[in-house]
Design a protein around this motif. Structure first.
Motif, PDB file in Angstrom:
ATOM      1  N   UNK A 115      23.768  90.985  63.812  1.00 10.14           N
ATOM      2  CA  UNK A 115      22.597  91.524  64.021  1.00 10.14           C
ATOM      3  C   UNK A 115      22.010  91.860  62.685  1.00 10.14           C
ATOM      4  N   UNK A 116      20.731  92.040  62.367  1.00  8.94           N
ATOM      5  CA  UNK A 116      20.138  92.410  61.326  1.00  8.94           C
ATOM      6  C   UNK A 116      20.491  93.819  60.856  1.00  8.94           C
ATOM      7  N   UNK A 117      20.047  93.938  59.519  1.00 12.34           N
ATOM      8  CA  UNK A 117      20.206  95.338  58.696  1.00 12.34           C
ATOM      9  C   UNK A 117      19.888  96.706  59.755  1.00 12.34           C
ATOM     10  N   UNK A 149      17.109  89.112  60.717  1.00  5.37           N
ATOM     11  CA  UNK A 149      17.465  88.348  61.785  1.00  5.37           C
ATOM     12  C   UNK A 149      17.803  86.984  61.857  1.00  5.37           C
ATOM     13  N   UNK A 150      16.983  86.438  60.781  1.00  6.77           N
ATOM     14  CA  UNK A 150      17.111  84.989  60.744  1.00  6.77           C
ATOM     15  C   UNK A 150      18.554  84.634  60.071  1.00  6.77           C
ATOM     16  N   UNK A 151      18.931  85.403  59.176  1.00  2.46           N
ATOM     17  CA  UNK A 151      20.242  85.298  58.634  1.00  2.46           C
ATOM     18  C   UNK A 151      21.448  85.486  59.544  1.00  2.46           C
ATOM     19  N   UNK A 152      21.302  86.746  60.245  1.00  6.09           N
ATOM     20  CA  UNK A 152      22.195  86.982  61.185  1.00  6.09           C
ATOM     21  C   UNK A 152      22.427  85.784  62.302  1.00  6.09           C
ATOM     22  N   UNK A 157      25.242  81.164  64.336  1.00  8.00           N
ATOM     23  CA  UNK A 157      25.138  79.551  64.607  1.00  8.00           C
ATOM     24  C   UNK A 157      26.551  79.121  64.198  1.00  8.00           C
ATOM     25  N   UNK A 158      27.245  79.662  63.131  1.00  5.69           N
ATOM     26  CA  UNK A 158      28.012  79.204  62.144  1.00  5.69           C
ATOM     27  C   UNK A 158      29.631  79.922  62.475  1.00  5.69           C
ATOM     28  N   UNK A 159      29.454  81.105  63.384  1.00  6.60           N
ATOM     29  CA  UNK A 159      30.623  81.869  63.653  1.00  6.60           C
ATOM     30  C   UNK A 159      31.721  81.225  63.974  1.00  6.60           C
ATOM     31  N   UNK A 160      32.961  81.676  63.445  1.00  7.21           N
ATOM     32  CA  UNK A 160      34.206  80.725  64.115  1.00  7.21           C
ATOM     33  C   UNK A 160      34.712  81.440  65.390  1.00  7.21           C
ATOM     34  N   UNK A 170      13.353  87.914  69.764  1.00  8.31           N
ATOM     35  CA  UNK A 170      13.267  86.651  70.213  1.00  8.31           C
ATOM     36  C   UNK A 170      12.924  85.501  69.642  1.00  8.31           C
ATOM     37  N   UNK A 171      11.636  85.879  68.690  1.00  7.99           N
ATOM     38  CA  UNK A 171      11.250  84.793  67.701  1.00  7.99           C
ATOM     39  C   UNK A 171      12.194  84.168  66.832  1.00  7.99           C
ATOM     40  N   UNK A 172      13.229  85.116  66.524  1.00 10.72           N
ATOM     41  CA  UNK A 172      14.246  84.734  65.419  1.00 10.72           C
ATOM     42  C   UNK A 172      15.252  83.793  66.095  1.00 10.72           C
TER      43      UNK A 172
END
Length: 231
Positions: A115-117, A149-152, A157-160, A170-172
């Protein structure tokens, strides 16, 4: 040489700006230079003197900037509300979130939560409160926080961890490849944030900023706003 239109925006509006960008740039002979991220961080950049023609932030922050004389009150225009959602990695079976018990069970089972900051991002601040309310904030080893949020969601998406879970606007979630929206935060932990645009005081291109606000908020753009996750 094309003019630049500098934007400081919450990440929630990145997908919406991207949808109108090409046509707007061609029509007005301008290059949109957007910086997207946690709304608190975008405010900090503005206050620090970053070039800015157009602001797209939470309504509360825009109102505060108007009061501080940093945004033009005559240009304030709401773009719509954005709900806070729960995301899974793409390809995982959807999980129904009907109530708090469903949400808690999903989060408890997750090996990692993205999740984001929790200090600067609207969704991150709120989601950390949700974790505290559910008694899950103490397990720091599972919490993965990112500047926005975009970075989170990109990290999710790349999480192991195949069963990792994320939460942000929701937008992100909708604009990030590799993740899917599985539901919204349920009451009483739901959150809808109204995002509002305004021309920054001292803007170098105030008329172009006004024109972009009009394009983003126009009735003809209502379908695009819905597709991007705005109510």
């Amino acid at each position: 040489m094309a003019k630049n239109l500098d934007i400081l925006s919450g990440g929630a509006a990145q997908g919406l700006v991207a949808r109108v960008q090409a046509a707007f740039e061609q029509q007005h002979g301008v290059r949109i230079a957007g910086t997207f991220g946690a709304v608190g961080m975008m405010k900090d950049k503005l206050v620090a003197g970053a070039p800015c023609d157009l602001l797209i932030l939470s309504d509360a922050l825009i109102r505060g900037l108007v009061a501080e004389g940093r945004a033009d009150a005559t240009t304030v225009r709401a773009l719509g509300g954005v709900k806070t959602g729960v995301a899974l990695k793409q390809g995982r079976s959807a999980v129904t979130i009907r109530d708090v018990d469903d949400l808690k069970a999903l989060l408890q089972s997750a090996p990692a939560i993205y999740f984001p900051d929790p200090l600067k991002a609207t969704a991150g601040i709120h989601f950390m409160k949700v974790l505290h309310a559910l008694g899950l904030a103490g397990d720091a080893a599972r919490l993965r926080t990112y500047p926005n949020g975009a970075m989170a969601m990109a990290a999710l998406a790349q999480a192991p961890e195949a069963d990792a879970v994320g939460s942000t606007q929701v937008t992100e979630i909708l604009i990030t490849q590799g993740v899917q929206l599985t539901g919204l935060l349920p009451a009483p932990h739901d959150l809808t944030t109204v995002y509002t645009a305004a021309v920054a005081k001292g803007a170098r291109e105030p008329e172009l900023a006004r024109a972009l606000i009009a394009a983003l908020s126009a009735p003809e753009a209502a379908q695009v706003r819905r597709e991007c996750g705005f109510d």
